[in-house]
Design a protein around this motif. Structure first.
Motif: not given
Length: 428
Positions: A60-62, A105-107, A165-168, A98-100
């Protein structure tokens, strides 16, 4: 030329799948292979740019790191909206990617909300009440439950995305989508107020995707399979046009390289074999034993290319794949096959192949990299989600290539692909 839409795709076949839908909706599209060097966007004569990554199954980090580099490049090139594209079967693990990638990208874009839908009704992928269907069955009952790298055993996409995901994660259901863009916007606002950062969106028809496309035109980021692409170009006034899909006239020898283990590609290989056309089977166990299987395949191809398309394949049933993985390990088996097929593709081009069909996302990524391709012009559709493309080879020749997701296409895809190209060519 203003780049209206900047797209980040998590694999190579997915990138052409997305680009294909944008072209059908009237946009001129260039697909770039990996992220260009910083500070070198250059003049791109296109309405949309798709950057093809090989990040679906990396750590995921990559995946986050390379996706953010793609975002930086697209923003520097002037992209007005960003589209993160993943597979129409939501291929992922419980940890990502997908989540990470979505949240990173949102951040980076400073946005607090986005949508997610892998729906692609033209290929039988629909989302209802947050559950993904493949044809008439739930994702968890489809062949994807046996995928060797990303087995999909949960059809509830809200649950799948929330686990990453961290966000709901919420839901915009079919009632809202069917009511039209204004209702979707109202639902987005409700979810925002309730603290949700993303929402799975139902879509069971192309009309649903068109309505959703109109509703999300002001979102900095959208995430989806390729289906949503049919609903976005109209936001900039684009309409379907044959000119958007024009490619140079095709010439040269024909070949197919297949590394997918999907049910659809297994059927396509069987159909090809049933016609008696020349085909060479790549055995991963022989590769592991040290045999030069790529050289053997190329020697076979050299004898038969003049008589029509030649198939080189490593496409097996789920049980056979599990047996091979048990002996070699999943990662090693996949890597051996990918690299062998990439060598074969390179050799086929050296033998004069200029029309090349490639099946399988991981295989396509390895082939494109082995050929040293840096960009593709997207052309006419063969089947939903699969276009022909044109790329410049180092010597100046044009290679026509199609990168097919393993799940896509009917039984006769390989034959139909070459017939479609012959019928659609335009003089260069």
């Amino acid at each position: 030329m203003t780049i209206r839409l900047g797209c980040i795709a998590d694999d190579f076949t997915g990138a052409t799948d997305l680009a294909n839908n944008l072209v059908r909706a009237g946009m001129r599209v260039v697909q770039l292979i990996d992220v260009p060097a910083p500070g070198t966007p250059g003049p791109i004569d296109a309405d949309a740019v798709v950057i093809a990554l090989k990040s679906r199954t990396t750590p995921a980090e990559e995946a986050v790191e390379v996706s953010l580099r793609a975002l930086d490049w697209l923003r520097s090139a002037g992209a007005e909206q960003i589209y993160f594209k993943y597979c129409s079967t939501f291929d992922s693990t419980r940890d990502g990617n997908i989540g990470p990638v979505t949240e990173a990208l949102m951040d980076a874009l400073g946005t607090d909300f986005t949508v997610a839908t892998p729906a692609f009704p033209d290929n039988g992928r629909t989302v209802f009440k947050g559950h993904l269907f493949v044809g008439d069955v739930l994702l968890s009952d489809s062949g994807m439950r046996h995928h060797p790298l990303t087995p999909m055993t949960d059809s509830n996409l809200v649950s799948v995305l929330q686990s990453q995901s961290a966000r709901p994660v919420g839901l915009i259901d079919h009632n809202a989508v069917a009511a039209g863009p204004d209702e979707v916007l109202d639902r987005i606002e409700e979810l925002r107020k309730e603290g949700f950062g993303a929402a799975i969106v139902d879509a069971v028809s192309n009309d649903d995707l068109v309505r959703l496309g109109a509703a999300v035109k002001d979102l900095p980021l959208v995430t989806a399979g390729s289906g949503l692409a049919i609903g976005l170009p109209a936001n900039w006034g684009f309409e379907p046009s044959r000119a958007a899909a024009g490619l140079p006239e095709a010439a040269g020898l024909q070949a197919v390289v297949s590394g997918s283990v999907s049910t659809a590609t297994n059927g396509q290989v069987r159909e090809f074999l049933s016609t008696g056309r020349p085909a060479f089977s790549v055995d991963p166990l022989r590769i592991a034993e040290g045999a030069d299987v790529a050289a053997e395949a190329l020697a076979f191809a050299a004898e038969h290319l003049a008589d029509g398309p030649v198939l080189v394949y490593s496409t097996e049933t789920p049980d056979t794949v599990k047996s091979v993985q048990g002996r070699l390990g999943a990662a090693e088996a996949g890597e051996l096959v990918e690299q062998t097929l990439a060598r074969v593709a390179r050799g086929l081009v050296d033998l004069g192949v200029r029309q090349l069909a490639v099946a399988g996302g991981e295989t396509s990524g390895a082939v494109v990299q082995a050929l040293g391709l840096t960009g593709l012009r997207i052309g006419p559709q063969i089947d939903p989600g699969v276009p022909w493309c044109a790329a410049a080879l180092p010597g100046g020749d044009t290679l026509h290539i199609t990168l097919k997701s393993g799940n896509f296409g009917g039984p006769g895809f390989f034959h139909e692909a070459f017939a479609r190209l012959a019928a659609s060519g335009e003089p260069a």
